[in-house]
Every structure is written in structure tokens, then in C-alpha cells.
Design an enzyme around this catalytic site. Structure first.
Site, PDB file in Angstrom:
ATOM      1  N   ARG A 152      37.004  63.852  19.081  1.00 36.08           N
ATOM      2  CA  ARG A 152      36.284  64.682  20.208  1.00 36.08           C
ATOM      3  C   ARG A 152      37.443  64.586  21.426  1.00 36.08           C
ATOM      4  O   ARG A 152      37.762  63.485  21.835  1.00 36.08           O
ATOM      5  CB  ARG A 152      34.998  64.228  20.810  1.00 36.08           C
ATOM      6  N   ARG A 192      29.742  71.993  14.574  1.00 40.96           N
ATOM      7  CA  ARG A 192      28.259  72.592  14.483  1.00 40.96           C
ATOM      8  C   ARG A 192      28.197  73.885  13.882  1.00 40.96           C
ATOM      9  O   ARG A 192      27.555  74.213  13.305  1.00 40.96           O
ATOM     10  CB  ARG A 192      27.655  72.626  15.651  1.00 40.96           C
ATOM     11  N   ARG A 221      24.087  60.971  33.700  1.00 36.49           N
ATOM     12  CA  ARG A 221      24.560  61.196  35.088  1.00 36.49           C
ATOM     13  C   ARG A 221      24.056  60.488  36.056  1.00 36.49           C
ATOM     14  O   ARG A 221      24.769  59.845  37.000  1.00 36.49           O
ATOM     15  CB  ARG A 221      24.432  62.930  35.449  1.00 36.49           C
ATOM     16  N   ASP A 243      23.783  74.019  23.568  1.00 34.14           N
ATOM     17  CA  ASP A 243      23.070  73.321  22.731  1.00 34.14           C
ATOM     18  C   ASP A 243      21.817  74.047  22.131  1.00 34.14           C
ATOM     19  O   ASP A 243      21.365  73.792  20.803  1.00 34.14           O
ATOM     20  CB  ASP A 243      22.731  71.926  23.461  1.00 34.14           C
TER      21      ASP A 243
END
Length: 426
Positions: A124, A345, A27, A314
Site C-alpha cells: 500500500r 477492491r 484521527r 468506501d
């Protein structure tokens, strides 16, 4: 294929300074690029995702100098949108934190840009972001499948105005839109469709934009207002916080087999939502101590929890493997977005937990984990996913140890993770 054998570890103890945050690093690289003035970034993460971003910026003509250890970068701001007189093709690997923001940022200037990546990147989604950019006048064409990279941008600037964006799949789409909003022709009003996932990641984005002089008005995460005529201005120096998701493995280690483990670089003052992982560990019974820029985890008896993990997707993965050392059945809910990360995941975690003997139920957006009476060793597949490799290092605290396949996939966020991890083992 490379394998790493982790023999049983009886105790873990010590202090670790966590490498810079991946999401903050990419970022601030982009914000520094769009800003006026020179920005010095310190504690920048040196990893694959950041290298893809840096390589792309260099290709686009952005000037920067990188220290020898690659953790300090001085970026010469472009003072606004990036334009290119020649056609540019950028390869972004599997770096979502580079693909999404660059896709948005490159619509602001003038030129033709093609964004490509590894095969997994082509699975994705990016459609929600592209739909929003098109509402603001962007010309984006998919080169293979609708809604997924690779794609080509014919940039002529963005108009501003009212825009709707889906919030239920990934917060990275909104992050990308927020970061470009100040540089559109008019004020931007962003309305969120559906429930916004991973809100703390949006807080990171807004906090960093503020550091660069831009205000975002947040109406309860339902609507965001960015007034026209704002410009990014370099704050001079930006310290990249340690990666709170990376901290989760060491904190879990301390809770399972401390001693005590002190993690520095993140703490009470962190802008990252993933520090809340320590609260989840505390709910499991871990002994947690907070400082402004550190967290300590000490061993305690762990018991299972049931928790909505939408706010820490995460770091929640680390709870899934810590659950192997807790009494009872742990249930992690509201984690559908695990499925669109570096790998699916949810499926991967369920498969590998079963290998070590856990009883697992994998739902559409949840997982339950019941540890067996005795854990088995196994060769853990990592699916080219850094977090799978790091999560299953927790199995070193079982009497049987564990083998990790393709351990070098941690290069995405933490290249020397296993060296640091084993160094703390007693």
C-alpha cells in the site's frame, strides 16, 4: 478456513446504532495525543485498526485509560510532538488510518521510529506522503521497496514552508500532512498536485482539527494554509460519530428488502461524506428519510445508476452489490483508489460479482454491473477485506442465499457485523 452461510432473508426491519467511525476514531486519538489537556473520547470504535493505533500510542509513552467495552477512552495529551529516547519499532497491521498519520506525526519530535505492518501493508503506497514530509525536512528511509512501508524515521522536527503533495491516489496522505502542519516550525502552504480524491475525508480532518483549536484555510481544495504558532487544545469531550460506511450496508438492506431500517449515529449533521451514500440509494429509487442523527431506508423498486463515486469510495462498494437487485446496468466511475485499499477492491469485486452470475466489466477506474435473470449462490472470497465481506451480505436477499469465506475479517471495522445484520432479519 471459517465459512458463514447466510440463508435467504425475506424481510429486514428494525433499528441499529452504528459503531464509531474508523477514520474519525484514529484521527481523534492522534489529535488528543498531540493536544494540551485530557480528552474523553466516546463511541470510539473497538476494532483492529484502532487497537493498532492504541498499542502504538502506549508503546510511545502516551497515557490513556480505556473503558471495559473499549468504546470510551480518556487520553492524557502530550502537549505537542512525540519524542523517544530509545529506538521504537511499531507494528501497524494493515491499518492505513494508523500508518499514514503516525508516519507524519513521528517526524515532528525527536527519535528513531520504524513502522512495519502485514504483507498487504507493504503493497500500500505511502510515497506521496513521504515525498511531502521530505520537502519539510523529514528524514525517512524505506527498508524494502521505495514508496512503500516498512520505513524508518529519524525525527528532528519539521521546518514548515511550501510543500506539494499528490492528491490523486489517497486523501489519507493529505490528512496526515494537515494534522502535523500546525506543529512545524513555520507556517505551511500545501499545494495539491492533480485532482484531489475523496474530498469529504479532508473535510472530516479539517472539522476535527477545528474542534481541537486549529484553523486550516482551504482554497477550493487546491491549496491549504496552516498558520504557524497554533497548538492543539483538548475540547474536553469528543463524541465519535457512527461509521457512515458501516451504515451503508443496513441502508442498502432496507432499500432491497425492507420493511424499514433506521440507522442511528449518523444523519444530516454528520461530518462524514459517506452519508451521501443514502443519496445514491435514493437515486436508485430507494425511499430515504433523513434526521439530524439518523437515516431511514425503506423498500422500493431499484433501478441502475451511473455515478462518479470519487466522493464516497468506501460506501460505493455497497452500491456494487445493491446493483444486483436493480433493473439495468449500474456503472460506478472514478474509483481507481479501490485498487490500493485493503485489497485491490476493483479486481476482487469484479471476480466475486461474476461468481453470483452478474455480467461485469472491470475498467482501470470503473466497474459496470448487470444482474442476471437469476442470482446463483456461491462461496465469496473476502481477501481479508472487511468491506468485501459486508458488501456481499446483501446476497442474503437473493432466493439462493450466500456463503461468506473468512467472515471474521469484519473485525477491522465492525467485529459483530453479521450478528447485528441477522438480528434485523425477519
Amino acid at each position: 478456513m471459517k465459512q458463514l452461510r447466510l440463508n435467504p432473508i425475506n424481510c429486514i426491519n428494525g433499528e441499529i446504532n452504528i459503531p464509531g467511525s474508523k477514520s474519525i476514531s484514529n484521527r481523534v486519538l492522534l489529535l488528543a495525543t498531540l493536544a494540551r489537556g485530557s480528552t474523553t473520547l466516546t463511541n470510539l470504535l473497538d476494532s483492529d485498526d484502532i487497537r493498532y493505533m492504541l498499542a502504538s500510542l502506549k508503546q510511545l509513552g502516551i497515557q490513556y485509560t480505556l473503558s471495559e467495552d473499549k468504546t470510551e477512552c480518556v487520553v492524557e495529551g502530550n502537549e505537542g510532538p512525540i519524542s523517544s529516547a530509545s529506538v521504537q519499532s511499531l507494528f501497524l497491521g494493515n491499518a492505513g488510518t494508523a500508518m499514514r498519520p503516525l508516519c507524519a506525526a513521528l517526524t515532528l519530535g525527536q527519535g528513531e521510529f520504524t513502522l512495519t505492518g502485514e504483507p498487504r501493508m507493504e503493497e500500500r503506497p505511502i510515497g506521496d506522503l513521504v515525498d511531502a514530509l521530505r520537502q519539510l525536512g523529514a528524514d525517512v528511509t524505506y527498508l524494502k521497496n521505495d514508496g512503500f512501508p516498512p520505513l524508518t524515521i529519524n525525527a528532528t522536527g519539521l521546518n514548515g514552508g511550501d510543500v506539494e503533495i499528490a492528491g490523486d491516489l489517497s486523501s489519507q496522505f493529505l490528512t496526515a500532512l494537515l494534522m502535523v502542519a500546525p506543529l512545524t516550525k513555520d507556517s505551511v502552504n500545501i499545494k495539491i498536485k492533480g485532482e484531489l480524491v475523496s474530498k469529504p475525508y479532508i473535510d472530516i480532518t479539517i472539522a476535527l482539527m477545528k474542534q481541537f483549536g486549529v484553523e486550516v484555510i482551504n482554497h477550493q481544495y487546491q491549496r491549504f494554509e496552516i498558520k504557524a504558532g497554533q497548538h492543539y487544545v483538548s475540547p474536553g469531550k469528543v463524541l465519535v460519530e457512527g461509521d457512515a460506511s458501516s451504515a451503508s450496508y443496513f441502508l442498502a438492506a432496507g432499500a432491497i428488502k425492507g420493511g424499514e431500517v433506521k440507522v442511528t449515529g449518523v444523519g444530516r449533521l454528520s461530518i462524514q461524506g459517506d452519508v451521501k451514500f443514502a443519496d445514491a440509494l435514493a437515486q436508485m429509487g430507494a425511499d430515504i428519510e433523513w434526521g439530524d442523527d439518523y437515516i431511514i431506508a425503506r423498500k422500493s423498486t431499484l433501478t441502475a445508476i451511473e455515478m462518479d463515486m470519487n466522493h464516497i469510495p468506501d460506501a460505493a462498494m455497497t452500491i456494487a452489490t445493491a446493483a444486483l437487485f436493480a433493473t439495468g446496468t449500474t456503472k460506478l466511475t472514478n474509483i481507481y483508489n479501490w485498487r490500493i485499499k485493503e485489497t485491490d477492491r476493483l479486481a476482487a469485486m469484479a471476480t466475486e460479482l461474476r461468481k453470483v452470475g452478474a455480467i461485469v466489466e472491470e475498467g482501470h477506474d470503473y466497474i459496470t454491473i448487470t444482474p442476471p435473470a437469476e442470482l446463483n449462490t456461491a462461496a465469496i472470497d473476502t481477501y481479508n477485506d472487511h468491506r468485501m465481506a459486508m458488501c456481499f451480505s446483501m446476497m442474503a436477499f437473493a432466493d439462493c442465499g450466500i456463503t461468506i469465506n473468512d467472515p471474521d475479517c469484519t473485525s477491522k471495522t465492525f467485529p459483530d457485523y453479521f450478528a447485528q445484520f441477522t438480528q434485523l432479519a425477519k
